[in-house]
Design a protein around this motif. Structure first.
Motif, PDB file in Angstrom:
ATOM      1  N   HIS A  42       1.135  -1.777  -0.036  1.00  0.00           N
ATOM      2  CA  HIS A  42       0.195   0.204   0.072  1.00  0.00           C
ATOM      3  C   HIS A  42       1.559   1.246  -0.483  1.00  0.00           C
ATOM      4  CE1 HIS A  42      -3.380  -2.473   1.504  1.00  0.00           C
ATOM      5  NE2 HIS A  42      -3.438  -1.953   0.046  1.00  0.00           N
ATOM      6  N   LEU A  43       2.150   0.671  -0.430  1.00  0.00           N
ATOM      7  CA  LEU A  43       3.120   2.885  -0.553  1.00  0.00           C
ATOM      8  C   LEU A  43       3.160   2.567  -2.423  1.00  0.00           C
ATOM      9  CD1 LEU A  43       5.950   1.157   1.603  1.00  0.00           C
ATOM     10  CD2 LEU A  43       3.555   2.567   2.332  1.00  0.00           C
ATOM     11  N   ARG A  44       2.941   3.682  -2.144  1.00  0.00           N
ATOM     12  CA  ARG A  44       2.593   4.855  -3.632  1.00  0.00           C
ATOM     13  C   ARG A  44       3.852   4.977  -4.058  1.00  0.00           C
ATOM     14  NH1 ARG A  44       1.260   9.790  -6.349  1.00  0.00           N
ATOM     15  NH2 ARG A  44       0.955   8.937  -9.049  1.00  0.00           N
ATOM     16  N   THR A  46       6.666   7.176  -5.700  1.00  0.00           N
ATOM     17  CA  THR A  46       7.804   8.614  -7.412  1.00  0.00           C
ATOM     18  C   THR A  46       8.412   9.219  -6.526  1.00  0.00           C
ATOM     19  OG1 THR A  46       6.301  10.111  -5.705  1.00  0.00           O
ATOM     20  CG2 THR A  46       4.624   9.498  -6.974  1.00  0.00           C
ATOM     21  N   ASN A  74       3.850   7.554  -0.758  1.00  0.00           N
ATOM     22  CA  ASN A  74       3.128   8.007   0.156  1.00  0.00           C
ATOM     23  C   ASN A  74       2.061   7.003   0.483  1.00  0.00           C
ATOM     24  OD1 ASN A  74       2.842  10.912  -0.747  1.00  0.00           O
ATOM     25  ND2 ASN A  74       2.294  10.358  -2.524  1.00  0.00           N
ATOM     26  N   GLY A  75       1.161   6.815   2.229  1.00  0.00           N
ATOM     27  CA  GLY A  75       0.243   6.106   2.546  1.00  0.00           C
ATOM     28  C   GLY A  75       1.562   5.590   3.762  1.00  0.00           C
ATOM     29  N   SER A 110       8.065  11.003   4.819  1.00  0.00           N
ATOM     30  CA  SER A 110       8.186  10.915   3.203  1.00  0.00           C
ATOM     31  C   SER A 110       8.260  10.734   1.972  1.00  0.00           C
ATOM     32  CB  SER A 110       6.194  11.365   3.077  1.00  0.00           C
ATOM     33  OG  SER A 110       6.315  12.817   3.655  1.00  0.00           O
ATOM     34  N   GLN A 182       4.773  -2.710   5.212  1.00  0.00           N
ATOM     35  CA  GLN A 182       4.016  -2.114   3.884  1.00  0.00           C
ATOM     36  C   GLN A 182       5.842  -2.428   2.373  1.00  0.00           C
ATOM     37  OE1 GLN A 182       3.212   1.517   6.094  1.00  0.00           O
ATOM     38  NE2 GLN A 182       1.404   1.542   4.110  1.00  0.00           N
ATOM     39  N   GLY A 184       6.381  -0.779  -1.476  1.00  0.00           N
ATOM     40  CA  GLY A 184       5.595  -0.544  -2.612  1.00  0.00           C
ATOM     41  C   GLY A 184       7.515   0.113  -3.723  1.00  0.00           C
ATOM     42  N   LEU A 186       8.371   1.548  -7.203  1.00  0.00           N
ATOM     43  CA  LEU A 186       8.321   2.462  -8.777  1.00  0.00           C
ATOM     44  C   LEU A 186       9.414   1.341  -9.315  1.00  0.00           C
ATOM     45  CD1 LEU A 186       8.236   5.013  -9.828  1.00  0.00           C
ATOM     46  CD2 LEU A 186      10.080   5.527  -8.445  1.00  0.00           C
TER      47      LEU A 186
END
Length: 191
Positions: A42-44, A46, A74-75, A110, A182, A184, A186
Motif C-alpha cells: 500500500h505504498l505509492r 514516485t 505516500n501511505g 515521506s 508495507q 511499494g 517504482l
C-alpha cells in the motif's frame, strides 16, 4: 562438419534463437523481490528523477552523475519505524536480476532525499550494504544499445534491522523477514 548455425547436431531440433530484443526476455519473469514479500503493498512511490515515460533522468545513472534520486512515499502508517530501499536491475541478461543499491534503517519519512552520500552508515543512521554499488548508490548503466528495467522497492519496517553493512542481498532479506509492514515499487527504464 559445420559447427556453427542450425546444421550442427547440437542445434538440431532447437528453435533458432532470435536476435537480442531492446529489453531482454527476462523482463517477463516474476521480479526477484516479489518472491520474498510479506506485508501490504500500500505504498505509492514516485520520484522526480524518473520521467513520466518511466525513463531515468541522466543525472541518476552511471552515464551521468550517478546520484540517488529523491523518492517520495505516500501511505506510510504510524507503526512504521524504518525504511529500506532495494534498487534492482530486473532484466540483467546474464544474472536475471542484479542488486544495484541496498540501504536500510532510513528514517520513516515521506521523502528520501536525493544524493545520499556513499559510506557504510549515513549521517541519519541508515546502513548501505553490498550490491553493485559497494556501500553506495550505483545507478543504471546497461551496455550501450540495450534497455534495462529497474525497480526501486521501498520497504516499510516495524523496527531497525540489525544487519551489518558488509551484508549483501541474501543476508539483508533474511534480516528483513518478518519486519515488512508495507511496500511499494517504482519502476524505470534506462538505455
Amino acid at each position: 562438419m559445420d559447427i556453427i548455425g542450425d546444421h550442427t547436431p547440437a542445434a538440431a531440433g532447437r528453435p533458432k534463437m532470435p536476435s537480442m530484443p531492446k529489453i531482454p526476455r527476462s523482463q517477463n519473469r516474476t521480479p526477484s523481490w516479489r518472491l520474498r514479500m510479506s506485508g501490504s503493498p500500500h505504498l505509492r512511490v514516485t520520484s522526480p528523477g524518473i520521467a513520466e515515460d518511466e525513463r531515468f533522468l541522466l543525472t541518476h545513472t552511471g552515464r551521468g552523475d550517478d546520484v540517488s534520486p529523491e523518492l517520495r512515499i505516500n501511505g506510510l502508517t504510524d507503526d512504521v519505524a524504518r525504511l529500506a530501499v532495494v534498487l534492482t536491475d530486473e532484466t540483467h541478461p546474464l544474472l536475471g536480476s542484479m542488486t544495484h543499491w541496498l540501504i536500510w534503517n532510513l528514517p520513516a519519512q515521506s521523502v528520501i532525499e536525493a544524493g545520499l552520500p556513499s559510506g557504510r552508515i549515513t549521517r541519519d543512521g541508515a546502513v548501505q550494504g553490498r550490491g553493485y554499488g559497494l556501500h553506495r548508490y550505483r545507478g543504471p548503466k546497461p551496455p550501450r544499445g540495450t534497455s534495462h528495467r529497474y525497480s526501486f522497492l521501498v520497504l516499510a519496517l516495524d523496527a531497525p534491522l540489525s544487519c551489518p553493512a558488509r551484508a549483501g542481498t541474501r543476508r539483508f532479506w533474511r534480516s528483513a523477514a518478518g519486519h515488512i509492514l508495507q511496500w511499494g515499487v517504482l519502476e524505470g527504464v534506462f538505455e
